[in-house]
Write an enzyme that holds these catalytic residues in place. Structure first.
Site, mmCIF file in Angstrom:
data_model
loop_
_atom_site.group_PDB
_atom_site.id
_atom_site.type_symbol
_atom_site.label_atom_id
_atom_site.label_comp_id
_atom_site.label_asym_id
_atom_site.label_seq_id
_atom_site.Cartn_x
_atom_site.Cartn_y
_atom_site.Cartn_z
ATOM 1 N N LYS A 146 1.789 0.043 3.202
ATOM 2 C CA LYS A 146 2.165 -1.358 3.319
ATOM 3 C C LYS A 146 1.139 -2.230 2.625
ATOM 4 O O LYS A 146 -0.045 -1.866 2.667
ATOM 5 C CB LYS A 146 2.291 -1.750 4.779
ATOM 6 C CG LYS A 146 0.966 -1.702 5.499
ATOM 7 C CD LYS A 146 0.989 -1.443 6.956
ATOM 8 C CE LYS A 146 -0.371 -0.919 7.331
ATOM 9 N NZ LYS A 146 -1.071 -0.032 6.483
ATOM 10 N N ARG A 157 -13.432 -4.674 0.024
ATOM 11 C CA ARG A 157 -12.425 -4.886 -1.032
ATOM 12 C C ARG A 157 -11.459 -6.023 -0.684
ATOM 13 O O ARG A 157 -10.801 -6.578 -1.568
ATOM 14 C CB ARG A 157 -11.655 -3.605 -1.335
ATOM 15 C CG ARG A 157 -10.891 -3.020 -0.141
ATOM 16 C CD ARG A 157 -9.399 -3.024 -0.262
ATOM 17 N NE ARG A 157 -8.839 -2.516 0.975
ATOM 18 C CZ ARG A 157 -7.958 -3.173 1.722
ATOM 19 N NH1 ARG A 157 -7.532 -4.361 1.371
ATOM 20 N NH2 ARG A 157 -7.510 -2.647 2.835
ATOM 21 N N SER A 182 -6.148 10.972 -8.501
ATOM 22 C CA SER A 182 -6.991 9.784 -8.645
ATOM 23 C C SER A 182 -7.153 9.508 -10.127
ATOM 24 O O SER A 182 -6.843 10.355 -10.960
ATOM 25 C CB SER A 182 -8.352 10.025 -7.993
ATOM 26 O OG SER A 182 -9.214 8.926 -8.217
ATOM 27 N N ASP A 205 -2.563 -7.824 3.904
ATOM 28 C CA ASP A 205 -3.210 -6.742 4.626
ATOM 29 C C ASP A 205 -2.911 -6.916 6.113
ATOM 30 O O ASP A 205 -1.864 -6.519 6.615
ATOM 31 C CB ASP A 205 -4.706 -6.802 4.319
ATOM 32 C CG ASP A 205 -5.344 -5.455 4.412
ATOM 33 O OD1 ASP A 205 -5.405 -4.934 5.531
ATOM 34 O OD2 ASP A 205 -5.765 -4.912 3.372
#
Lengths: 337, 337
Positions: free
Chosen positions: B113, B179, B52, B192
């Site tokens: 994806k 988000r 991260s 998305d």
């Protein structure tokens, strides 16, 4: 999860209580057979006459359905004093001319969908009926079903929140010998199956700002499939209609707070469900039915409307039929652009 | 009516039998959590590292999932010798850069994806992986599910006859704090939820000739809903994706001789049905599942592919990911036209 939301009751009154009109059938085909059966089985309406271009067909239909008067010309129907209202069930391409002739003869008319092949033709019928002071209506039978009265109440209650999406399709496989493959009868899906999806989209979202459609041919002369996206101030309608395949023929209305789903075939009597976001599902429970179980509702609405001294249905006014045909016109324009 | 047609068996092998890779997780967010849970529950894959931008987040994720190595920079992941393959689960906007960096370091990559935010970015990843001789794949997990292997066999068998229609939608209501409402993270439904419907349409119909789409904004910066019609030599795809409402999220493939319907959510483990015209319905019966029940299939396919000395999945090759992003590019172009 069960929902705390409960569905309203249908306000459609008992079809047998409607005042009786004397009906004439113009064009003794498939849909006319179902219409007469539906009237005879579910109402006290009287079918007193039938007219066809050929006397033999009229007589055969009259015999089959116990109808007293068989006319071998359409004109004989229009001038028959025993007739209050003419149900126009001739091919789409003749709806306009036959409706105008009936109106000119002073008859009320209930015209099979689509009211005409384009919005201009539909507006002509509306104008003529207005000027003549007779009733005119489009037999968009779906709109008159008890199920759709409940749907209408759900939608107008606002319980779904702002509506963003209508998804509807109507596809049915037809063999090449069906009249829907006949270009001289305005063949292809658009004026037939497509009328249902366009009318449904209009009834939920109103007039779209933009209409885009694409076609897939079935033959050189006939559309096989049309897919369209309608975009308006209140949302998108995503529509498909085809004579090339069987499709689910479902319709869905999606709002911020809930989703209304009508299983296929959505335009027939049957059930539907409302799913509230995070609040479970409530179902309108109705046995699936066929045309014979539902075509009569538009007829008794006409009877009640005329009896009340009004000249247009309040459930499916002529402006709705004109607006639906305007969508169909714009789909055609988009395809050929 | 029961059908005389019977469904093929899924050919997806037991995920536990796949050769073991040593995985690193890049970007310890929502999907990474589900991915690791899915690997741990269903496979013998080893998650050996997590990276991260902030050491604390990496350590927290490592602790929660029993992962040995926590890295406070992405570079430390790429240079970690204990790592065979990097699962890129950072925001969409960073997939390309992170995949390229991992490939440059000689690591195999499985990228969430969409593979990149556009077809050009996806092609860059494909080229770089090819040149470096490492595996690269898009974690379009739906394509790897046992259910979709059966669907693939049904479609390629030709039993549905010529395919004319794909209907697919994917809508989910999100609150403003999600988000997906963040324009700096390529927010909106398209990259998305929309990736699923575009990928599905491509997998059935191939590259469309024409793409038309219309959008409905959610905010000034973000699409709320996109509806599209794709038209190609083999049929129409009618697609809708939205973050404004929950939609049925079903997918349907309609052929001349039969219709395949996948109930919502179509992209998850679960059932589907094939209805043959005039021949009844046969159902693929599978318990509905969530991400944890399915994300691992793409990972074990990567493991098997790499073990076999190949560098691309045969189930979902990079060309499919590029082609899906090409559709998405064309949807964007249509919207802004």
């Amino acid at each position: 999860m069960t929902s705390t939301y409960s569905l309203p009751q249908s306000r459609v009154p008992d079809p047998r209580d409607a005042p009786t009109l004397r009906w004439a059938i113009l064009g003794p085909g498939w849909i006319a057979t179902r219409f007469v059966e539906s009237l005879h089985r579910n109402t006290s309406q009287q079918v007193v006459a039938v007219g066809s271009r050929t006397a033999a067909r009229a007589e055969q239909f009259a015999l089959a359905h116990g109808i007293e008067r068989a006319h071998g010309t359409y004109d004989a129907v229009f001038t028959d004093d025993a007739v209050d209202i003419v149900y126009v069930a001739t091919p789409h391409t003749e709806h306009r001319a036959h409706a105008l002739a009936a109106i000119a003869a002073g008859k009320h008319v209930l015209v099979e969908k689509p009211l005409a092949v384009d919005a201009a033709g539909a507006a002509e019928i509306a104008d003529a009926a207005g000027a003549a002071g007779v009733f005119a209506g489009e037999a968009m039978w779906t709109r008159f079903l008890p199920k759709f009265d409940v749907i209408e109440q759900v939608l107008s209650s606002g319980v779904l929140g702002p509506i963003h999406t209508v998804l509807a399709d109507h596809g049915e496989f037809f063999t090449r010998d069906h009249r829907i493959y006949d270009p001289t009868l305005a063949g292809g899906p658009l004026l037939d199956l497509g009328t249902y999806v366009a009318s449904f989209a209009y009834s939920v979202l109103g007039r779209p700002d933009t209409v885009y459609a694409t076609r897939r041919p079935a033959t050189e002369d006939i559309d096989g499939q049309i897919s369209a996206v309608l975009s308006g101030p209140d949302g998108h309608a995503v529509l498909n209609t085809t004579i090339l395949t069987d499709t689910p023929t479902t319709a869905t209305v999606c709002g911020r707070d809930g989703t209304l789903t009508i299983p296929g075939p959505f335009f027939m009597p049957g059930s539907f469900a409302v799913t509230m976001r995070g609040g479970g599902t409530v179902e309108y429970d109705e046995q699936p039915g066929l045309q014979v179980d539902g075509l009569h509702y538009a007829a008794v609405d006409a009877a009640r409307t005329i009896d009340a001294g009004r000249r247009e249905s309040s459930i499916h006014p002529l402006s709705d039929a004109v607006a639906t045909l305007d969508i169909i016109d714009r789909i055609r324009a988009s395809i050929s652009a």
